[in-house]
Design an enzyme around this catalytic site. Structure first.
Site, PDB file in Angstrom:
ATOM      1  N   SER A   1      -8.385   2.067 -13.261  1.00 44.59           N
ATOM      2  CA  SER A   1      -7.421   1.146 -12.632  1.00 44.59           C
ATOM      3  C   SER A   1      -8.094   0.295 -11.560  1.00 44.59           C
ATOM      4  O   SER A   1      -7.871  -0.921 -11.472  1.00 44.59           O
ATOM      5  CB  SER A   1      -6.281   1.940 -11.990  1.00 44.59           C
ATOM      6  OG  SER A   1      -5.517   2.580 -12.971  1.00 44.59           O
TER       7      SER A   1
ATOM      8  N   GLY B   1      -3.975  -1.644 -22.300  1.00 47.49           N
ATOM      9  CA  GLY B   1      -2.689  -2.126 -21.806  1.00 47.49           C
ATOM     10  C   GLY B   1      -2.804  -2.708 -20.408  1.00 47.49           C
ATOM     11  O   GLY B   1      -2.141  -3.695 -20.072  1.00 47.49           O
TER      12      GLY B   1
ATOM     13  N   ARG C   1       2.471  -1.501 -28.601  1.00 51.65           N
ATOM     14  CA  ARG C   1       3.044  -1.150 -27.295  1.00 51.65           C
ATOM     15  C   ARG C   1       3.976  -2.246 -26.767  1.00 51.65           C
ATOM     16  O   ARG C   1       3.727  -3.434 -26.992  1.00 51.65           O
ATOM     17  CB  ARG C   1       1.910  -0.848 -26.303  1.00 51.65           C
ATOM     18  CG  ARG C   1       1.088   0.351 -26.747  1.00 51.65           C
ATOM     19  CD  ARG C   1      -0.003   0.697 -25.771  1.00 51.65           C
ATOM     20  NE  ARG C   1       0.523   1.144 -24.500  1.00 51.65           N
ATOM     21  CZ  ARG C   1      -0.206   1.395 -23.427  1.00 51.65           C
ATOM     22  NH1 ARG C   1      -1.523   1.235 -23.504  1.00 51.65           N
ATOM     23  NH2 ARG C   1       0.343   1.805 -22.325  1.00 51.65           N
TER      24      ARG C   1
ATOM     25  N   SER D   1       6.329   1.469 -13.183  1.00 50.93           N
ATOM     26  CA  SER D   1       5.100   1.018 -13.838  1.00 50.93           C
ATOM     27  C   SER D   1       4.231   0.210 -12.888  1.00 50.93           C
ATOM     28  O   SER D   1       4.632  -0.857 -12.420  1.00 50.93           O
ATOM     29  CB  SER D   1       5.427   0.162 -15.064  1.00 50.93           C
ATOM     30  OG  SER D   1       4.258  -0.508 -15.494  1.00 50.93           O
TER      31      SER D   1
ATOM     32  N   GLN E   1       1.599  -1.217 -13.831  1.00 51.90           N
ATOM     33  CA  GLN E   1       1.139  -2.413 -14.564  1.00 51.90           C
ATOM     34  C   GLN E   1       2.137  -3.551 -14.395  1.00 51.90           C
ATOM     35  O   GLN E   1       1.752  -4.699 -14.200  1.00 51.90           O
ATOM     36  CB  GLN E   1       0.933  -2.077 -16.035  1.00 51.90           C
ATOM     37  CG  GLN E   1      -0.224  -1.118 -16.255  1.00 51.90           C
ATOM     38  CD  GLN E   1      -0.400  -0.726 -17.712  1.00 51.90           C
ATOM     39  OE1 GLN E   1       0.429  -1.051 -18.557  1.00 51.90           O
ATOM     40  NE2 GLN E   1      -1.477  -0.022 -17.995  1.00 51.90           N
TER      41      GLN E   1
ATOM     42  N   ASP F   1      -0.947   9.844 -16.530  1.00 50.47           N
ATOM     43  CA  ASP F   1      -1.964   9.929 -17.581  1.00 50.47           C
ATOM     44  C   ASP F   1      -2.497  11.349 -17.776  1.00 50.47           C
ATOM     45  O   ASP F   1      -3.314  11.589 -18.673  1.00 50.47           O
ATOM     46  CB  ASP F   1      -3.133   8.991 -17.253  1.00 50.47           C
ATOM     47  CG  ASP F   1      -2.708   7.532 -17.325  1.00 50.47           C
ATOM     48  OD1 ASP F   1      -1.770   7.212 -18.086  1.00 50.47           O
ATOM     49  OD2 ASP F   1      -3.313   6.700 -16.613  1.00 50.47           O
TER      50      ASP F   1
ATOM     51  N   ARG G   1       2.489  10.246 -26.608  1.00 55.31           N
ATOM     52  CA  ARG G   1       1.714  11.414 -26.167  1.00 55.31           C
ATOM     53  C   ARG G   1       2.526  12.706 -26.176  1.00 55.31           C
ATOM     54  O   ARG G   1       1.935  13.791 -26.182  1.00 55.31           O
ATOM     55  CB  ARG G   1       1.112  11.153 -24.777  1.00 55.31           C
ATOM     56  CG  ARG G   1      -0.022  10.160 -24.838  1.00 55.31           C
ATOM     57  CD  ARG G   1      -0.650   9.877 -23.485  1.00 55.31           C
ATOM     58  NE  ARG G   1      -1.835   9.041 -23.654  1.00 55.31           N
ATOM     59  CZ  ARG G   1      -2.411   8.358 -22.680  1.00 55.31           C
ATOM     60  NH1 ARG G   1      -1.926   8.408 -21.461  1.00 55.31           N
ATOM     61  NH2 ARG G   1      -3.489   7.629 -22.927  1.00 55.31           N
TER      62      ARG G   1
ATOM     63  N   ARG H   1      -7.059   9.856 -24.379  1.00 52.14           N
ATOM     64  CA  ARG H   1      -6.657  11.057 -23.635  1.00 52.14           C
ATOM     65  C   ARG H   1      -6.222  12.192 -24.570  1.00 52.14           C
ATOM     66  O   ARG H   1      -6.316  13.367 -24.205  1.00 52.14           O
ATOM     67  CB  ARG H   1      -5.592  10.720 -22.594  1.00 52.14           C
ATOM     68  CG  ARG H   1      -6.095   9.690 -21.586  1.00 52.14           C
ATOM     69  CD  ARG H   1      -5.465   9.739 -20.237  1.00 52.14           C
ATOM     70  NE  ARG H   1      -5.774   8.514 -19.517  1.00 52.14           N
ATOM     71  CZ  ARG H   1      -6.914   8.281 -18.856  1.00 52.14           C
ATOM     72  NH1 ARG H   1      -7.856   9.203 -18.797  1.00 52.14           N
ATOM     73  NH2 ARG H   1      -7.123   7.120 -18.246  1.00 52.14           N
TER      74      ARG H   1
END
Ligand code: S3P
Length: 438
Positions: free
Chosen positions: A24, A95, A123, A168, A170, A321, A352, A397
């Site tokens: 990040s 992403g 996504r 989020s 992002q 994550d 996930r 991951r």
């Protein structure tokens, strides 16, 4: 091309490793350096595929980015100075690159097309399309608000006040970055705190940014646009999300004692380490210090008997994550772990929750999938049966979490494709070897 690999029960993990730079922070360091006037120097940058996709995009929009010795040198174009890219921007699996760069393009007089791999193309981008369109971007997306998509920026863009409908970082960062070249104040209201690297780094580069937190913990972040960013020297700490794999492996494999040096411990990222300690993990934080505006520590991890837990869903953003590897820890803990409130996990590089539920079940773990989480009944420390082949769905991951599951399985666990690991942790296999995994 797919690169399969198999992992089985191993002797104790021992030794000291470092993990690559925080993903990040690396993205943000490149983007803000590319918008500063003059040359920034970045040390510790993650040289993973996701971050290299950001570097390529910033080059395509005019920045000069090169590696000299161990440092990355970035000569920026100035806020407002991004150039029209000559071809589509290939975001690969990333992403973060996509959503943050869509924000940057929104307030520049340029048009950019974003493409990505099969995982990224599945996504949802609606979460950034909504606020960026309100700021004036003209966005044409593929059906379902997905990639490939085209963003035509507006200059000057329109400042907005935006309340985040999903927790989020992002989305928050996309709007903040759009706000950088937008006249007036762009404001984001964040009901649940997410990672704050953008805020820290924007302030460090000299943007006028304020954060107010009310008595209910709701954060209001305001940025004044048409900012001038001053070049910086940035030191990127090790990625706590990457350190999570060796941490959990060391906790689960008897006799292990591992130190992971120089790991970022920003409180908006460190949730996993608190949950593991609440499960009974012996993790000590050595040499606590602040590097480049971010808290950093050496993690000293010793094999521990873990107990099941019900983590508070309110902490989800601080370890979003890390849930896949927490599921693996829970599979060997004593008793039941109930994890809820993590529906966001279904729109990551893969679903996930579903992918880990299947992979762990196939390895003999007792797992029940919930719409928003997972229930895991642990073995109390006994190794899993293993013997399964895991489908990773282009998700780094999943590959690394199930590698850890392999290290605590009696029969080898085969990962169908380790190549996605290069997006975030290119030296993963080497780290395992350094710790004695053969
Ligand atoms: C990231 C934010 C998180 C995280 C991702 C990196 C970032 O995504 O899962 O790996 O750098 O801002 P969301 O914003 O979708 O929660």
């Amino acid at each position: 091309m797919a690169t399969p690999a198999s992992f089985a029960a191993t002797g104790p993990l021992r030794g000291t490793i470092t993990v690559p730079g925080d993903k990040s922070i690396s993205h943000r360091a490149l983007m803000l350096s590319a918008l500063a006037v003059g040359e920034s120097v970045i040390d510790g940058l993650l040289e993973g595929e996701d971050v290299l996709a950001t570097a390529a995009a910033m080059r395509a929009m005019g920045a000069t980015i090169e590696k000299r010795g161990d440092s990355w040198h970035v000569r920026g174009v100035g806020v407002g100075g991004l150039l029209q890219p000559q071809s589509a921007l290939d975001m690969g699996n990333s992403g973060t690159s996509t959503r943050l760069l869509m924000g940057l393009v929104t307030s520049h007089p340029i048009t950019a097309t974003f493409t990505g791999d099969a995982s990224l193309s599945g996504r949802p981008m609606g979460r950034v399309i909504d606020p960026l369109s309100t700021m004036g971007a003209d966005i044409t997306a593929s059906p379902g608000g997905r990639l490939p998509l085209m963003v035509r920026g507006l200059c000057p863009a329109i400042p907005i006040e935006y309340r985040l409908p999903v927790a989020s970082a992002q989305v928050k960062s996309a709007v903040l970055l759009a706000g950088l070249n937008t006249p007036g104040i762009t404001r984001i209201i964040e009901p649940v705190a997410t990672r704050d690297h953008s805020e820290r780094m924007l302030a460090g580069f000299g943007a006028e940014l304020t954060v107010e937190t009310d008595s209910a913990g709701v954060r209001t972040i305001s940025i004044r646009g048409e900012a001038e960013l001053r070049p910086q020297n940035i030191i990127v700490p090790g990625d706590p999300s990457s350190a999570a794999f060796a941490t959990v492996a060391a906790l689960l494999v008897p006799g292990s004692a591992v130190t992971i040096a120089n790991v970022g411990m920003n409180p908006t990222r460190a949730g996993l380490y608190n949950v593991l300690r609440d499960m009974g993990a012996d993790i000590a934080f050595g040499q606590q210090r602040v590097v480049g505006g971010e808290p950093v520590a050496d993690l000293i991890v010793t094999h521990s008997a873990l107990s099941g837990i019900e983590p508070d869903p309110a902490i989800a953003a601080t370890m979003i994550d890390e849930y896949p590897v927490l599921f693996v820890a829970a599979a060997l803990a004593k008793g039941r772990t109930v994890i809820r409130g993590i529906e966001e996990m279904r729109v990551k590089e893969s679903d996930r929750i579903a992918v880990m539920a299947k992979a762990l079940t196939d390895c003999g773990a007792r797992v029940e999938e919930l719409p928003d989480g997972l229930i895991v009944d642990g073995t109390g420390g006994d190794f899993l049966a293993g013997g399964a082949t895991v489908t990773t769905h282009l998700d780094h991951r999943i590959a690394m979490s199930m590698t850890v599951a392999g290290l605590v399985s009696r029969a080898a666990v085969t990962i169908d494709d380790m190549s996605p690991v290069a997006t975030s942790y290119p030296g993963f296999a080497a780290s395992l070897r350094e710790l004695g995994v053969s």
